[in-house]
Motif scaffolding. Structure first.
Motif, PDB file in Angstrom:
ATOM      1  N   UNK A 242      -5.354   5.474  -3.529  1.00  0.00           N
ATOM      2  CA  UNK A 242      -5.277   6.302  -2.334  1.00  0.00           C
ATOM      3  C   UNK A 242      -4.313   5.770  -1.287  1.00  0.00           C
ATOM      4  N   UNK A 243      -3.416   4.890  -1.712  1.00  0.00           N
ATOM      5  CA  UNK A 243      -2.402   4.406  -0.783  1.00  0.00           C
ATOM      6  C   UNK A 243      -2.671   3.014  -0.228  1.00  0.00           C
ATOM      7  N   UNK A 244      -3.761   2.419  -0.671  1.00  0.00           N
ATOM      8  CA  UNK A 244      -4.090   1.077  -0.180  1.00  0.00           C
ATOM      9  C   UNK A 244      -3.269   0.007  -0.903  1.00  0.00           C
ATOM     10  N   UNK A 245      -3.034   0.259  -2.172  1.00  0.00           N
ATOM     11  CA  UNK A 245      -2.288  -0.710  -2.977  1.00  0.00           C
ATOM     12  C   UNK A 245      -3.131  -1.246  -4.105  1.00  0.00           C
ATOM     13  N   UNK A 246      -2.608  -1.153  -5.326  1.00  0.00           N
ATOM     14  CA  UNK A 246      -3.328  -1.661  -6.491  1.00  0.00           C
ATOM     15  C   UNK A 246      -2.297  -2.015  -7.555  1.00  0.00           C
ATOM     16  N   UNK A 247      -2.769  -2.477  -8.696  1.00  0.00           N
ATOM     17  CA  UNK A 247      -1.816  -2.895  -9.729  1.00  0.00           C
ATOM     18  C   UNK A 247      -1.009  -1.729 -10.276  1.00  0.00           C
ATOM     19  N   UNK A 248      -1.556  -0.511 -10.205  1.00  0.00           N
ATOM     20  CA  UNK A 248      -0.862   0.639 -10.772  1.00  0.00           C
ATOM     21  C   UNK A 248       0.364   1.042  -9.956  1.00  0.00           C
ATOM     22  N   UNK A 249       0.315   0.760  -8.684  1.00  0.00           N
ATOM     23  CA  UNK A 249       1.436   1.150  -7.822  1.00  0.00           C
ATOM     24  C   UNK A 249       2.232  -0.074  -7.387  1.00  0.00           C
ATOM     25  N   UNK A 250       1.974  -1.198  -8.039  1.00  0.00           N
ATOM     26  CA  UNK A 250       2.705  -2.408  -7.685  1.00  0.00           C
ATOM     27  C   UNK A 250       2.375  -2.884  -6.283  1.00  0.00           C
ATOM     28  N   UNK A 251       1.182  -2.523  -5.811  1.00  0.00           N
ATOM     29  CA  UNK A 251       0.672  -2.914  -4.494  1.00  0.00           C
ATOM     30  C   UNK A 251       1.476  -2.308  -3.345  1.00  0.00           C
ATOM     31  N   UNK A 252       2.181  -1.215  -3.621  1.00  0.00           N
ATOM     32  CA  UNK A 252       2.949  -0.563  -2.568  1.00  0.00           C
ATOM     33  C   UNK A 252       2.221   0.650  -2.003  1.00  0.00           C
ATOM     34  N   UNK A 253       1.208   1.159  -2.729  1.00  0.00           N
ATOM     35  CA  UNK A 253       0.455   2.325  -2.277  1.00  0.00           C
ATOM     36  C   UNK A 253       1.059   3.658  -2.675  1.00  0.00           C
ATOM     37  N   UNK A 254       2.183   3.636  -3.401  1.00  0.00           N
ATOM     38  CA  UNK A 254       2.883   4.879  -3.744  1.00  0.00           C
ATOM     39  C   UNK A 254       2.986   5.080  -5.247  1.00  0.00           C
ATOM     40  N   UNK A 255       2.931   6.353  -5.645  1.00  0.00           N
ATOM     41  CA  UNK A 255       3.148   6.698  -7.041  1.00  0.00           C
ATOM     42  C   UNK A 255       4.642   6.973  -7.244  1.00  0.00           C
ATOM     43  N   UNK A 256       5.120   6.779  -8.465  1.00  0.00           N
ATOM     44  CA  UNK A 256       6.509   7.116  -8.776  1.00  0.00           C
ATOM     45  C   UNK A 256       7.515   6.133  -8.205  1.00  0.00           C
ATOM     46  N   UNK A 257       7.178   4.877  -8.228  1.00  0.00           N
ATOM     47  CA  UNK A 257       8.097   3.848  -7.738  1.00  0.00           C
ATOM     48  C   UNK A 257       9.387   3.848  -8.549  1.00  0.00           C
ATOM     49  N   UNK A 258      10.491   3.714  -7.842  1.00  0.00           N
ATOM     50  CA  UNK A 258      11.766   3.618  -8.556  1.00  0.00           C
ATOM     51  C   UNK A 258      11.850   2.272  -9.255  1.00  0.00           C
ATOM     52  N   UNK A 259      12.426   2.305 -10.443  1.00  0.00           N
ATOM     53  CA  UNK A 259      12.627   1.058 -11.155  1.00  0.00           C
ATOM     54  C   UNK A 259      11.610   0.838 -12.261  1.00  0.00           C
ATOM     55  N   UNK A 260      10.354   1.164 -11.959  1.00  0.00           N
ATOM     56  CA  UNK A 260       9.317   0.944 -12.957  1.00  0.00           C
ATOM     57  C   UNK A 260       9.278   2.038 -14.008  1.00  0.00           C
ATOM     58  N   UNK A 261       9.499   3.273 -13.564  1.00  0.00           N
ATOM     59  CA  UNK A 261       9.277   4.388 -14.475  1.00  0.00           C
ATOM     60  C   UNK A 261      10.536   5.195 -14.748  1.00  0.00           C
ATOM     61  N   UNK A 262      11.686   4.705 -14.312  1.00  0.00           N
ATOM     62  CA  UNK A 262      12.895   5.466 -14.614  1.00  0.00           C
ATOM     63  C   UNK A 262      13.762   4.712 -15.603  1.00  0.00           C
TER      64      UNK A 262
END
Ligand SMILES: [Zn+2]
Ligand SMILES: [Zn+2]
Length: 64
Positions: free
Chosen positions: A44-64
């Protein structure tokens, strides 16, 4: 090779450091995420391992 689809990215404030800069955002305080930007559905935007602790989905670099 798959079809080339151009993605657009925008800056979003890093949830882990709140813009101060940390190792997760490369000390910039913000990260590039696919636009339209979406908060991470796992935390929900707090930060976790799935978002690389940034709180955002679709991070550049990881999934492109
Ligand atoms: Zn950060
Ligand atoms: Zn998350």
């Amino acid at each position: 090779m798959g079809k080339w689809t151009k993605k657009h990215y925008e800056k979003a404030p890093c949830a882990h450091c709140g813009g101060i800069g940390c190792c997760y955002c490369d000390k910039t305080g913000c990260v590039l995420v696919a636009t339209p930007r979406r908060t991470c559905p796992h935390c929900g935007g707090v930060g976790c391992i799935y978002c690389g602790f940034t709180g955002w989905a679709g991070l550049k670099g990881k999934y492109d």
